[in-house]
Design an enzyme around this catalytic site. Structure first.
Site, PDB file in Angstrom:
ATOM      1  CB  CYS A  16      -0.949  -0.003   1.191  1.00  0.00           C
ATOM      2  SG  CYS A  16      -2.211  -1.264   1.030  1.00  0.00           S
TER       3      CYS A  16
HETATM    4  P1  NAD Z   1      -4.151  -8.833  -3.864  1.00  0.00           P
HETATM    5  O1  NAD Z   1      -3.277  -8.671  -5.041  1.00  0.00           O
HETATM    6  O2  NAD Z   1      -3.678  -9.574  -2.664  1.00  0.00           O
HETATM    7  O3  NAD Z   1      -5.510  -9.530  -4.322  1.00  0.00           O
HETATM    8  C1  NAD Z   1      -6.184  -9.231  -5.502  1.00  0.00           C
HETATM    9  C2  NAD Z   1      -6.957 -10.464  -5.957  1.00  0.00           C
HETATM   10  O4  NAD Z   1      -7.728 -10.116  -7.094  1.00  0.00           O
HETATM   11  C3  NAD Z   1      -6.058 -11.634  -6.363  1.00  0.00           C
HETATM   12  O5  NAD Z   1      -6.464 -12.787  -5.673  1.00  0.00           O
HETATM   13  C4  NAD Z   1      -6.327 -11.768  -7.876  1.00  0.00           C
HETATM   14  O6  NAD Z   1      -6.255 -13.108  -8.330  1.00  0.00           O
HETATM   15  C5  NAD Z   1      -7.737 -11.221  -7.980  1.00  0.00           C
HETATM   16  N1  NAD Z   1      -8.113 -10.789  -9.311  1.00  0.00           N
HETATM   17  C6  NAD Z   1      -7.349 -10.199 -10.276  1.00  0.00           C
HETATM   18  N2  NAD Z   1      -8.084  -9.915 -11.365  1.00  0.00           N
HETATM   19  C7  NAD Z   1      -9.357 -10.311 -11.080  1.00  0.00           C
HETATM   20  C8  NAD Z   1     -10.581 -10.266 -11.800  1.00  0.00           C
HETATM   21  N3  NAD Z   1     -10.661  -9.737 -13.011  1.00  0.00           N
HETATM   22  N4  NAD Z   1     -11.683 -10.778 -11.209  1.00  0.00           N
HETATM   23  C9  NAD Z   1     -11.631 -11.325  -9.966  1.00  0.00           C
HETATM   24  N5  NAD Z   1     -10.503 -11.377  -9.246  1.00  0.00           N
HETATM   25  C10 NAD Z   1      -9.367 -10.883  -9.775  1.00  0.00           C
HETATM   26  O7  NAD Z   1      -4.592  -7.353  -3.454  1.00  0.00           O
HETATM   27  P2  NAD Z   1      -4.904  -6.785  -1.971  1.00  0.00           P
HETATM   28  O8  NAD Z   1      -3.655  -6.607  -1.194  1.00  0.00           O
HETATM   29  O9  NAD Z   1      -6.032  -7.548  -1.391  1.00  0.00           O
HETATM   30  O10 NAD Z   1      -5.397  -5.315  -2.373  1.00  0.00           O
HETATM   31  C11 NAD Z   1      -6.606  -5.093  -3.034  1.00  0.00           C
HETATM   32  C12 NAD Z   1      -6.896  -3.604  -3.009  1.00  0.00           C
HETATM   33  O11 NAD Z   1      -7.074  -3.163  -1.643  1.00  0.00           O
HETATM   34  C13 NAD Z   1      -5.785  -2.734  -3.570  1.00  0.00           C
HETATM   35  O12 NAD Z   1      -6.325  -1.632  -4.210  1.00  0.00           O
HETATM   36  C14 NAD Z   1      -5.024  -2.296  -2.330  1.00  0.00           C
HETATM   37  O13 NAD Z   1      -4.355  -1.078  -2.526  1.00  0.00           O
HETATM   38  C15 NAD Z   1      -6.153  -2.135  -1.337  1.00  0.00           C
HETATM   39  N6  NAD Z   1      -5.757  -2.278   0.051  1.00  0.00           N
HETATM   40  C16 NAD Z   1      -4.879  -3.247   0.414  1.00  0.00           C
HETATM   41  C17 NAD Z   1      -4.535  -3.379   1.743  1.00  0.00           C
HETATM   42  C18 NAD Z   1      -3.533  -4.420   2.175  1.00  0.00           C
HETATM   43  O14 NAD Z   1      -3.064  -4.321   3.299  1.00  0.00           O
HETATM   44  N7  NAD Z   1      -3.205  -5.393   1.355  1.00  0.00           N
HETATM   45  C19 NAD Z   1      -5.094  -2.540   2.720  1.00  0.00           C
HETATM   46  C20 NAD Z   1      -6.015  -1.592   2.316  1.00  0.00           C
HETATM   47  C21 NAD Z   1      -6.346  -1.463   0.979  1.00  0.00           C
END
Ligand code: NAD
Length: 425
Positions: free
Chosen positions: A263
């Site tokens: 992030c």
């Molecule tokens: P991540 O990469 O861990 O997970 C994303 C998931 O989406 C993956 O499992 C991927 O296979 C899936 N995916 C990709 N394309 C897809 C599609 N077309 N349809 C369905 N699924 C699909 O990401 P994350 O860390 O969970 O982050 C997600 C969002 O949340 C980001 O914008 C991030 O900035 C935000 N965020 C993350 C955190 C954190 O701590 N990780 C905290 C707050 C906000």
């Protein structure tokens, strides 16, 4: 309520499991079948304390997963977009995954033509304007769908404490028109935290301002720490004192090797990119990134000062994850450090309680050890890159080094023999 979650990464899986715990029916969608299978088997696809228990409790009864949008969206009242929003090569936000997910949601809604109100909620972190200008048009592409609302509900959970944070938030922010926002707020009504209701762009900006401020605190502490070190002052004493000022607070003032994770680095860069598009010059944000990029290189400089040329030397790297209690290595400060060590001709023996397998994909030539003691054995220097609790009790293990030279990037150990030096202290 019936909820579809798109993307089962850190945010999606935790959101899905926690909504199930709050009594909602959840169906998760991911394009990665292996993650879908794991969730259906009650096994978390990522490591997060408390997540396994929730999945085991709710899998198949209240929580299931699928690769098929049409199997999830039509039967849901709300759909949460939780897919990744990485940086492109210029550091700007890459919205291709969000676009793809939005199109699939639009298709699933159109194909199944719902009569009742459905709200699509962006939970992914997206730069202000994205939900209204990119997501909404793709969801409503084919017709003006009066019964589809759009909302934005940024996520503030911390990895390693994600389940706890989701269930015990200090804020819930919901942007959207009153009826969509109210539907989202109802999902959280069992959580004793008042929701901040606002417009969509403000909700998007709150997330960026929040992360950028925290990142700024860390780079600030690191810069002060670098100055303190030159002066022989303990920056931790300084930060502990200024943290008592209620306007500052003690959190996020731990000087060290810098911030990583999925992030802060990408979000600060994305805000810089958006600001530049708008003709603004984000001086502070640029400095935050620069301090953070230089900080891990200071670990190498300190090591070289102590042991000289690194060619042919074996260096232990303790800690690979971007922080403790997670297996996430995205933007971990260990990555530029290992890259530099290898580039300077050193070999690396690494240990991390959770993240070694993830790092193997990045650096296949590093020796991954089963314990800190194994990693330290026969090395010429040690860099500590993650604040794992277990490193705090390391002591005799350092005696297995050729010579004790430890550079600590996290104030994780205390050692009263050999060379022990902190990055900022
Ligand atoms: P991540 O990469 O861990 O997970 C994303 C998931 O989406 C993956 O499992 C991927 O296979 C899936 N995916 C990709 N394309 C897809 C599609 N077309 N349809 C369905 N699924 C699909 O990401 P994350 O860390 O969970 O982050 C997600 C969002 O949340 C980001 O914008 C991030 O900035 C935000 N965020 C993350 C955190 C954190 O701590 N990780 C905290 C707050 C906000």
């Amino acid at each position: 309520m019936n909820v579809a979650i798109i993307g089962t990464g850190y945010v999606g899986t935790v959101t899905g499991a926690c909504f199930a715990e709050l009594g909602h029916n959840v169906v998760c969608v991911d394009i990665d079948r292996s993650k879908v299978d794991l969730i259906n088997a009650g096994i978390p696809p990522i490591h997060e304390p408390g997540l396994a228990e929730l999945l085991e409790k709710h899998a198949r009864a209240g929580l299931r997963a699928t690769v098929d949008y049409n199997d999830a969206i039509p039967s849901s009242d709300l759909t949460f977009i939780c897919v990744g929003t990485p940086s492109d090569e210029d550091g700007r936000i890459d919205l291709s995954i969000v676009r793809c997910a939005s199109e699939s949601i639009g298709d699933a809604l159109e194909l199944n033509g719902r009569d009742s109100h459905h709200v699509v909620v962006v939970k992914s972190t997206v730069v202000p304007g994205t939900t209204e200008d990119v997501v909404a048009p793709l969801i409503r592409a084919r017709e003006e769908r009066e019964n589809v609302g759009i909302a934005m509900n940024p996520e503030f959970l911390r990895e390693g404490k994600a389940v706890y944070d989701f269930m015990n938030p200090d804020k819930i922010v919901i942007g959207g028109d009153p009826s969509s926002a109210e539907m989202v707020a109802r999902l959280y009504e069992k959580i004793p935290c008042e929701a901040t209701l606002t417009d969509i762009r403000t909700a998007e900006m709150i997330k960026y301002a929040n992360n950028s401020f925290l990142a700024t605190k860390i780079s600030f502490a690191n810069e002060i720490g670098n100055i303190c070190k030159q002066l022989g002052i303990d920056v931790y004493e300084v930060m502990s004192a200024i943290g008592k000022d209620f306007r500052i607070s003690e959190q996020f003032l731990n000087a060290g090797a810098g911030f990583g994770g999925s992030c802060f680095p990408k979000d600060v860069k994305a805000l810089i990119g958006r600001a530049e598009e708008l003709g603004c010059d984000p001086l502070i944000l640029r400095a935050v990134v620069r301090v953070n990029e230089e900080q891990p290189m200071r670990m190498i400089e300190l090591l070289v000062k102590r042991i000289g040329d690194l060619r042919g030397r074996k260096i232990a790297v303790l800690g690979l994850a971007f922080k403790n209690d997670t297996d996430d290595i995205r933007e971990a400060r260990s990555i530029p450090v290992i890259r530099k060590l290898l580039g300077m001709g050193a070999s690396v023996a690494a240990y991390d309680p959770l993240a070694a397998e993830n790092m193997r994909a990045v650096f296949p030539d590093v020796e991954y050890c089963q314990s800190a003691a194994d990693a330290l054995n026969g090395t010429d220097g040690c860099l500590i890159m993650t604040e794992w609790d277990e490193f705090g009790s390391l002591d005799l293990e350092f005696d297995a080094m050729n010579e004790i030279v430890v550079i600590d990037g996290r104030r994780a150990v205390s050692l009263d023999r050999g060379v022990y030096e902190g990055i900022c202290w």
